[in-house]
Design a protein around this motif. Structure first.
Motif, short mmCIF file in Angstrom:
data_model
loop_
_atom_site.label_atom_id
_atom_site.label_comp_id
_atom_site.label_asym_id
_atom_site.label_seq_id
_atom_site.Cartn_x
_atom_site.Cartn_y
_atom_site.Cartn_z
N LEU A 4 0.87 -1.17 0.03
CA LEU A 4 0.14 -0.02 -0.08
C LEU A 4 0.96 1.15 0.00
O LEU A 4 1.83 1.21 0.67
CB LEU A 4 -1.10 -0.17 1.11
N LEU A 5 0.47 2.09 -0.84
CA LEU A 5 1.11 3.47 -0.93
C LEU A 5 0.35 4.64 -0.56
O LEU A 5 -0.89 4.78 -1.02
CB LEU A 5 1.74 3.76 -2.19
N LEU A 6 0.60 5.41 0.56
CA LEU A 6 -0.13 6.55 1.17
C LEU A 6 0.60 7.64 0.95
O LEU A 6 1.51 7.97 1.14
CB LEU A 6 -0.56 6.21 2.70
N ILE A 7 -0.05 8.92 0.66
CA ILE A 7 0.54 10.15 0.41
C ILE A 7 -0.21 11.22 1.16
O ILE A 7 -1.30 11.33 0.91
CB ILE A 7 0.76 10.47 -0.92
N GLY A 8 0.50 12.01 1.66
CA GLY A 8 -0.24 13.12 2.29
C GLY A 8 0.37 14.65 2.09
O GLY A 8 1.50 14.53 1.94
N SER A 9 -0.29 15.74 1.69
CA SER A 9 0.21 16.82 1.16
C SER A 9 -0.73 17.94 1.44
O SER A 9 -2.10 17.89 1.62
CB SER A 9 0.58 16.71 -0.21
N SER A 10 -0.15 19.18 1.24
CA SER A 10 -1.03 20.52 1.56
C SER A 10 -0.52 21.45 0.54
O SER A 10 -0.51 21.30 -0.54
CB SER A 10 -1.29 20.70 3.00
N THR A 11 -0.24 22.62 1.24
CA THR A 11 0.21 23.81 0.48
C THR A 11 1.57 23.44 -0.46
O THR A 11 2.66 22.88 0.03
CB THR A 11 0.86 24.80 1.33
N GLY A 12 1.37 23.63 -1.90
CA GLY A 12 2.37 23.10 -2.74
C GLY A 12 2.09 21.78 -3.22
O GLY A 12 2.85 21.16 -3.98
N GLY A 13 1.21 21.01 -2.54
CA GLY A 13 0.83 19.64 -3.00
C GLY A 13 0.59 19.42 -4.44
O GLY A 13 0.97 18.44 -4.95
N PRO A 14 -0.43 20.02 -5.04
CA PRO A 14 -0.88 19.98 -6.24
C PRO A 14 0.13 19.84 -7.28
O PRO A 14 0.40 18.82 -8.09
CB PRO A 14 -1.77 20.87 -6.52
N GLN A 15 1.19 20.81 -7.03
CA GLN A 15 2.44 20.52 -7.96
C GLN A 15 3.30 19.34 -7.84
O GLN A 15 3.80 18.66 -8.69
CB GLN A 15 3.21 21.99 -7.78
N ILE B 143 3.11 -0.92 4.87
CA ILE B 143 2.87 0.43 4.27
C ILE B 143 4.14 1.30 3.99
O ILE B 143 5.12 1.17 4.74
CB ILE B 143 2.11 0.93 5.35
N LEU B 144 4.01 1.90 2.78
CA LEU B 144 4.84 2.82 2.45
C LEU B 144 4.22 4.12 2.33
O LEU B 144 2.99 4.35 1.56
CB LEU B 144 5.55 2.40 1.17
N ALA B 145 4.60 5.13 3.21
CA ALA B 145 3.88 6.48 2.99
C ALA B 145 4.87 7.69 2.85
O ALA B 145 6.06 7.41 3.02
CB ALA B 145 3.33 6.82 4.40
N CYS B 146 4.24 8.72 2.29
CA CYS B 146 5.09 9.85 1.78
C CYS B 146 4.31 11.00 2.37
O CYS B 146 3.25 11.29 2.11
CB CYS B 146 5.38 9.74 0.31
N VAL B 147 4.93 11.88 3.13
CA VAL B 147 4.38 13.33 3.34
C VAL B 147 5.14 14.40 2.59
O VAL B 147 6.47 14.49 2.84
CB VAL B 147 4.57 13.35 5.06
N LEU B 148 4.31 15.16 1.85
CA LEU B 148 5.09 15.99 0.85
C LEU B 148 4.72 17.28 1.74
O LEU B 148 4.26 17.67 2.61
CB LEU B 148 4.38 15.93 -0.54
N THR B 149 5.01 18.54 0.81
CA THR B 149 5.09 19.86 1.21
C THR B 149 3.53 20.30 1.86
O THR B 149 2.68 19.91 1.51
CB THR B 149 5.40 20.87 0.09
N VAL C 265 8.22 5.79 6.06
CA VAL C 265 7.63 7.02 5.91
C VAL C 265 8.73 7.72 5.18
O VAL C 265 10.02 8.00 5.84
CB VAL C 265 7.24 7.85 7.14
N ILE C 266 8.57 8.36 4.09
CA ILE C 266 9.53 9.40 3.35
C ILE C 266 9.04 10.66 3.48
O ILE C 266 7.75 11.07 3.18
CB ILE C 266 9.56 8.93 1.73
N ALA C 267 9.78 11.68 3.91
CA ALA C 267 9.55 13.24 3.96
C ALA C 267 10.34 13.88 2.95
O ALA C 267 11.41 13.72 2.80
CB ALA C 267 9.80 13.49 5.57
N GLN C 268 9.55 14.74 2.44
CA GLN C 268 9.99 15.77 1.65
C GLN C 268 10.92 16.63 2.25
O GLN C 268 10.67 17.16 3.29
CB GLN C 268 8.75 16.50 0.63
N ASP C 269 12.09 17.24 1.56
CA ASP C 269 13.01 18.10 2.34
C ASP C 269 12.53 19.57 2.37
O ASP C 269 11.58 19.77 1.56
CB ASP C 269 14.55 17.90 1.71
N GLU C 270 13.26 20.26 3.15
CA GLU C 270 12.89 21.46 3.47
C GLU C 270 13.09 22.43 2.19
O GLU C 270 12.13 23.12 1.78
CB GLU C 270 13.64 21.98 4.51
#
Length: 380
Positions: free
Chosen positions: A191-202, A310-316, A336-341
């Motif tokens: 399963l791949l899960l992704i969460g994002s908010s501001t800047g997420g659509p791009q 579970i493989l999860a990714c949290v984006l901007t 869990v992979i986190a996008q860098d600053e």
């Protein structure tokens, strides 16, 4: 700079921003042409730009503004029509930093506390981020908005009013101590899960453009902080980018490998069992972390069913939604992979995951797709 054809809206937004001690309104215009003509003279850090205006609309003005001042932060403001949602997402692809959903009437603008908080927080946070990137000192510390009542699990406070966009009190995280990383799971992800908010659509469009061919064997679920109408169009964009079927999740539909499920605006999306099938579940419970949909409910719901697979990714994104769920996924043996600053528009959500010690790796956006492909292919 505030650009809107409604004198009422211009006046209200201008007053709200000027009342914040960290912000100053340097100009106010009724259409895009006046904004473009005045940009270099007024020299704003942030432009709040209406989508629909006479003479020159926001879509036309945006590239002209960005051409004159590269690095300018433009926040689009639009009502929740399908056309405006499409235009707003197109503006994000053209370089706008974010958008704010605008009430359809002037009276709605006048009375909406959510809209006021959203405008102030996004202007402040995105403006300070742009200043920091430009090497200038940040604006004076702004007075934080009073936190809304939490609806997070276990809270004794009453539920916050329903919201369909990013949190009203973002926390832009930066690690104060050496980063502690988890080990990647030794279990092959199912399963791949992704969460994002501001800047997420791009970010999502870019990511799915890279991983579309690699998700044949896993379902993918995405929670992006967005209002209704916007999430349906986001799913269409993801379909085009990935070459896979992406759509808003439907209550009770089975999870299928190779499918992409997007949490619909105004609903929380989770997963659960119905008989022998794992299915999408939607609910209308109160906001979590001031958001609806929220990332944490999705992440947490997957743990009893998939655990270390579970493989999860949290984006901007602003705020800290996803940090609690990521911690529980990591504790259950998942990754869990986190996008860098540097590559994040705002390092709130992924920064909170890093601060919580839940990340297996912190990667720039242009490396996350390749890493997901390797992991799903059985490599590290």
């Amino acid at each position: 700079m505030v650009v809107d054809d409604s004198v009422v809206v211009r006046g209200l937004i201008g007053r709200w921003l000027d009342e914040d001690p960290g912000l100053t309104v340097v100009a106010s215009h009724r259409n895009g042409k006046l904004a473009v003509d005045d940009l270099l003279k007024s020299n704003p850090d942030v432009v709040v730009l209406d989508v629909e205006m006479p003479e020159m609309d926001g879509l036309t003005a945006l590239p002209l503004l960005l051409k004159q001042k590269p690095g300018l932060v433009v926040v689009m403001a639009s009502t929740l029509t399908r056309r405006n949602a499409e235009v707003s997402l197109k503006c994000l692809a053209l370089g706008a930093a974010d958008y704010v959903p605008k009430p359809e009437s002037n009276s709605g603008v006048t009375t909406s506390v959510d809209f006021r908080n959203e405008v102030i927080q996004k202007v402040r946070t995105l403006g300070q981020r742009a200043q920091a990137r430009a090497g200038r000192s940040s604006a004076p510390a702004a007075r934080p908005a009073a936190p809304g009542p939490s609806s997070a699990p276990g809270s004794a406070a009453p539920a916050a009013p329903a919201r369909s966009f990013a949190p009203s009190q973002p926390r832009v995280a930066a690690p104060a101590a050496p980063v502690s990383l988890r080990s990647y799971s030794s279990v092959q992800p199912r399963l791949l899960l992704i969460g994002s908010s501001t800047g997420g659509p791009q970010a999502l469009t870019k990511l799915f453009g890279e991983i579309g061919s690699a998700i044949t064997n896993v379902p993918v679920l995405v929670t992006q902080h967005m209002p209704p109408t916007f999430t349906a169009i986001l799913a269409e964009h993801i379909t085009k980018a990935s070459g896979r079927r992406a759509a808003e999740g439907v209550h009770g539909e089975p999870l299928m490998p190779g499918r992409i499920y997007v949490a619909p605006g105004g609903k929380h999306m989770t997963i659960g069992k119905q008989g022998s099938e794992t299915v999408v579940l939607l609910n209308d419970l109160p906001p979590v972390n001031f958001c609806k949909p929220a990332v944490d409910p999705l992440f947490e719901s997957a743990i009893p069913l998939f655990g270390g697979a579970i493989l999860a990714c949290v984006l901007t994104g602003m705020g800290h939604d996803g940090a609690a769920g990521s911690t529980k996924i990591a504790n259950a043996g998942g990754s869990v992979i986190a996008q860098d600053e540097e590559s994040s528009v705002v390092w709130g959500m992924p920064g909170a995951v890093v601060q919580a010690g839940a990340a297996a790796e912190i990667l720039p956006l242009d490396q996350i797709g390749g890493k997901i492909i390797r992991i799903l292919g059985g490599r590290r």
